[in-house]
Design a protein around this motif. Structure first.
Motif, PDB file in Angstrom:
ATOM      1  N   LEU A   1      -8.531   4.684  -0.938  1.00 37.40           N
ATOM      2  CA  LEU A   1      -7.557   4.706   0.152  1.00 37.40           C
ATOM      3  C   LEU A   1      -7.781   5.933   1.018  1.00 37.40           C
TER       4      LEU A   1
ATOM      5  N   LYS B   1      -2.412   3.853  -7.796  1.00 39.38           N
ATOM      6  CA  LYS B   1      -3.333   3.912  -6.655  1.00 39.38           C
ATOM      7  C   LYS B   1      -4.689   4.459  -7.082  1.00 39.38           C
TER       8      LYS B   1
ATOM      9  N   ILE C   1       0.826  -1.210   0.000  1.00 35.73           N
ATOM     10  CA  ILE C   1       0.000   0.000   0.000  1.00 35.73           C
ATOM     11  C   ILE C   1       0.862   1.263   0.000  1.00 35.73           C
TER      12      ILE C   1
ATOM     13  N   LEU D   1      -8.532  -0.943   1.260  1.00 31.20           N
ATOM     14  CA  LEU D   1      -7.095  -1.064   1.465  1.00 31.20           C
ATOM     15  C   LEU D   1      -6.481  -2.165   0.609  1.00 31.20           C
TER      16      LEU D   1
END
Ligand code: ATP
Ligand code: MG
Lengths: 295, 377, 252
Positions: B105, B98, B90, B167
């Motif tokens: 997130l 992302k 992550i 996540l």
């Protein structure tokens, strides 16, 4: 109210399977100290036996007793050939061996039956769902509860009212002293594996009739359920195993109907969270002392 | 156990202390060389095999820190590895990716893109934090109940990971992690882990842990806080496992929650048993044997040509043989005799027609380990 | 001289590599009783456990009622009529008092007919007659009894198999003198009924008042073996017992 009753019924049905599972594990743990990681995989092998017997054309009334016999034979064979050879009653060595056995059983099942799910024989009569006053319960669930009740009663009588049962409990508590009363630990271990075999056979039939299919990797789920129920109840206590099984059953039924839909996937995790919290509060589990081990 | 206690009880001078730490480090280097040459012979794809071996060795050393100093066999360490892998993934995923893969997130996570080193640190911290939170539940128990709860930990973490879509992308594959794991990273991590493990083993905290493992009651009367004595190795071991997870993430670049589950725990436990629960050197040997064997079985399962014939070993050969090995190792007469020799273990009544065993779970791990391990240090 | 009930020749046994009992001879006729004395660690418990079959004989031989039982396990010996009331009582705490008694009634008998259900009930009734307190507590847990009650339960349990040889390991351990007297009163009654007994005590005039023979163990060897009537005077006995002077064997 109906919602509550429905949860109760579902919980009763689930709980009776889980109590049987936990009882199966606890019998052997009591006398040998083994928490059998391969229990679920042995049940899967038994289920495959039932599938095979059906596929060669045997009718269900013949399949059921043969499956039970097969299950007892498998259980006693494994007890004799694998677990008694460990040469100790140490729970950790035995747990590790059962872990190894689980791998072997799964790998062999993949080899013999393939990875694909096989249909499990399930008579249509058992799949009908009864509707009473808005409550739903399948025939299979009723059978499940009834069979569990019979087995629990039989075990209760065996453990509390027969010399064999006394001998089993005495061995679980103190094998050395029990030998002075002419009780052979070896025979008691065999007896406990036989009892576990019967329970495993019954579970194999009921569980997979409900699920409908069996794969070589179905065992882990069963083992996990059995472990949760066992640990909730407290290792080595028969009464605790039953209590733990029903506690898990009711908890799951409640979670299934009252948990927000997007959290449904966490059911098993939540069940374990409950176990963890419970164990922090009460490391010995909620169990009574029916087949207690002083170890 | 006996060796340990003797070593620890004697006044343990500086030189032997350094030696005892140097020897596993040396062994790890020798092992690296061995693997290098072996990998060379096997396939020519030496890098891959060596990296996998290194990460395996790291895992087993990390597991040893916990098992060796608490006597609790953990089936759940894969959970810490998973946490480490996801944490590293992550924080190091390129920001552009992302936006596409993990649009939900929270907060700062969305905008950061950490390089290798800090991402590994984050992996360690995340795993250690998880251990610190769940630890108190595990360390209150002993024996099989503790083992079952570690398994529960794995189930919990697995389901939570599959559920925390924001996540982890849930059940979808988490991909796009920069492939930055190199030989240098893996083996400096391994040497670091070995050093930390050895230092911990002989530190006062480590001694307290082993004291609590051998006799919790006696330890408590000596003023050792048994909970802490088990929690500290758990957190340490989780941090190292998280590190392995981070390296794994940067090696694989794509993985799922189920890449860290019961099946993946098996080889590591086999390494541990093979190598001995307390000897770091042994663990290393266990790692090399099991990793090599895994390569061989993978090769056999894939099949090969002999003349015009295509031969292939049965599927799942790796697990089958690992399982058999586990059974044989624990049931072997060698591991039984060893206990009997010491006079405190009588064979169990249920096993032969004989006498009850000492039934001491902590001793038993050692016994299995002792019977099987190679040189101690 | 009647045929001995139990005869032990050159018994050696121990734990791990260490011999703990060495070259012990013992012979007991039906109805006869012997006191086994010795300080802590002399090997008394080990000796009676070995006679009961819990430890293997390293060498030597043992016969019971004419049968060689050197290699028999404790289960077989129990069914032949050897009963041990073990050190520390070893009551099954997860069983009730009555269940503790029932488990003591071994179902099968070698060379003797198996106990029938009626016989078991009869013995149970007999135990309750002997120990009214057990009857009162029969549905309570075995672990809930006091020390003295547990000792009575242990003896009653050992008697449930209708043994021909009863071995009692330290019956008065941890008991108040009054309670110990009760226990010995019972043992005396059993002796009167013709039961052969081996009574282990660390040192006890009570035990000597009960038995016909006395054996003193020291360091695993029998250093004195004599009929009670021919025992040396107190000072010599003390010396033998503690080994304060020479350790050569004193035999009358
Ligand atoms: N399970 C065992 N393993 C190893 N050694 C043992 C064991 N049990 C007893 N011993 C040793 O054997 C010796 C004799 O022990 P034993 O229990 O027979 O003595 P005892 O005469 O009954 O003593 P006490 O009066 O204290 O009951 C002792 O030195 C003891 O240390
Ligand atoms: Mg004694």
């Amino acid at each position: 109210m109906t919602g509550f009753l429905q949860v109760f019924l579902d919980g009763l049905s689930l709980g009776s399977s889980y109590s049987l599972l936990a009882l199966g594990l606890t019998m052997v743990f009591g006398v040998l100290g083994l928490v059998n990681f391969a229990f679920g995989d042995m049940i899967v092998w038994t289920a495959f036996l039932a599938v095979e017997l059906t596929s060669i054309g045997l009718p269900l009334p013949a399949v059921i007793p043969l499956t039970l016999v097969g299950s007892v034979a498998l259980s006693m064979f494994v007890g004799e050939v694998v677990f008694r050879r460990v040469g100790t009653q140490n729970p950790l060595s035995l747990l590790l061996v059962s872990f190894g056995l689980s791998l072997v059983l799964v790998a062999l099942a993949v080899q013999v039956f393939g990875e694909l799910a096989l249909m499990f024989p399930s008579p249509t009569a058992l799949n009908t769902v009864l509707q009473v006053d808005g409550l739903q319960i399948s025939m299979l669930s009723l059978v499940n509860v009834a069979v569990a009740a019979v087995i629990l009663a039989a075990l209760f009588v065996l453990l509390n009212r027969s010399r064999l049962g006394l001998a089993l409990r005495a061995t679980a508590e103190n094998a050395r002293t029990a030998r002075l009363m002419a009780v052979r630990p070896k025979s008691m271990v065999r007896l406990s594996f036989a009892i576990t075999g019967v329970i495993g056979g019954v579970i194999a039939l009921l569980w997979f009739m409900k699920v409908g299919t069996v794969t070589p990797r179905s065992g882990l789920d069963i083992t996990l359920k059995a472990f949760i129920a066992l640990v909730i109840g407290g290792l080595g206590s028969a009464r605790g195993a039953v209590a733990g099984g029903f506690a898990l059953g009711f908890a799951e039924a409640a979670l299934a109907s009252w948990l927000p839909v997007d959290l449904r996937g966490l059911q098993q995790a939540l069940a374990f969270v409950v176990v963890v919290i419970l164990l922090v509060l009460r490391p010995q589990g909620i169990g009574g002392r029916l087949l207690d081990v002083s170890r | 156990m006996i060796t340990l206690r003797l070593r620890a009880d004697r006044d343990f001078g500086r030189v032997p202390f350094l030696l005892s730490i140097a020897s596993p480090v040396l062994v790890s280097l020798v092992v690296v060389l061995a693997v290098l040459s072996l990998g060379f012979m096997l396939r020519g794809q030496k890098d891959e095999i060596i990296l996998v071996f290194g990460i395996n060795a790291l895992l087993v050393v990390a597991l040893q820190v916990f098992v060796g100093s608490t006597g609790i066999v953990s089936f759940g360490h894969m959970a810490f590895m998973a946490i480490g892998a996801y944490a590293a993934g992550i924080v190091s995923l390129p920001v552009g990716l992302k936006a596409a893969l993990l649009p939900d997130l929270p907060g700062v996570l969305k905008t950061i893109e950490l390089p290798m080193f800090p991402s590994l640190v984050v992996a360690m911290i995340a795993a250690a934090a998880a251990a610190a939170i769940i630890g108190p539940a595990i360390v209150r128990l002993t024996g099989p109940a503790a083992a079952v709860v570690t398994l529960g930990l794995l189930v919990i973490v697995n389901q939570v990971l599959r559920h925390a879509k924001e996540l982890t992308r849930g059940t979808q594959t988490f991909s796009g992690v920069p492939k930055t794991t190199t030989f240098a990273w893996v083996f400096s991590a391994l040497v670091l882990a070995v050093l930390v493990a050895a230092l911990f083993k002989w530190s006062s905290a480590g001694l307290k842990s082993r004291m609590a493992r051998d006799d919790p009651l006696a330890a408590e009367t000596c003023g050792v806080n048994v909970t802490m004595a088990r929690l500290v190795p758990l957190v340490l071991s989780a941090a190292l496992t998280g590190l392995a997870g981070g390296l794994w993430a940067h090696y694989l670049t794509a993985f799922q929650a189920n890449s860290f589950y019961v099946a993946q725990a098996v080889p590591v436990i086999a390494m541990l048993i093979l190598g001995g629960a307390t000897s770091i050197t042994g663990g290393m040997l266990g790692a090399i044997i099991v990793s090599t064997w895994a390569e061989i079985t993978r090769f056999l399962e894939a099949g090969f040509e002999v003349g015009s014939l295509h031969l292939a070993a049965p599927r799942d050969l790796g697990n089958l043989t690992l399982g058999l090995a586990l059974i044989l190792l624990v049931t072997s007469p060698a591991s039984r005799d060893h206990g009997a020799e010491r006079g405190d273990a009588e064979p169990c009544p249920a096993c032969s027609a004989d006498w009850p065993s000492s039934g001491d779970p902590e001793l038993e791990v050692e016994r299995i380990a002792q019977a099987l391990r190679g040189p101690v240090w | 001289m009647p045929e001995p009930l139990l005869s032990v020749h050159g018994l050696v046994t121990g734990y791990g590599p260490n011999a703990v009992v060495e070259q012990v001879d013992l012979s007991l006729c039906p109805g006869e009783s012997v006191a086994l004395l010795g300080v802590n660690g002399a090997g008394k418990t080990t000796l009676v456990s070995t006679i009961a079959g819990l430890n293997p004989l390293w060498s030597g031989s043992m016969t019971f009622r004419g049968d060689t039982v050197t290699k028999a396990g404790p289960e077989a010996r129990a069914t032949m009529g050897i009963s041990l009331c073990p050190e520390g009582r070893q009551i099954f705490t997860s069983l009730t008092v009555e269940e503790n008694l029932l488990i003591g009634a071994t179902p099968s008998r070698r060379r003797r007919p198996a106990a029938t259900a009626a016989q078991v009930q009869e013995r149970l009734a007999r135990s309750y007659e002997r120990f009214p307190i057990l009857k009162e507590r029969r549905h309570g847990g075995g672990g809930q009894l006091s020390g003295g009650e547990q000792q009575m339960l242990a003896i009653a349990r050992a008697l449930m198999s209708a043994p021909e040889l009863l071995m009692v390991d330290e019956p008065s351990m941890g008991l108040a003198p009054a309670v110990a007297s009760t226990v010995y009163g019972l043992l005396r009654e059993l002796k009167r009924e013709g039961l052969a007994m081996i009574v282990v005590e660390e040192s006890s005039n009570r035990a000597l008042g009960l038995v016909d023979q006395c054996i003193v163990l020291r360091g695993g060897r029998s250093v004195l073996s004599a009929p009670v009537g021919e025992l040396p005077d107190h000072a010599t006995l003390l010396e033998v017992y503690l080994g304060s002077s020479t350790s050569e064997e004193v035999t009358s």
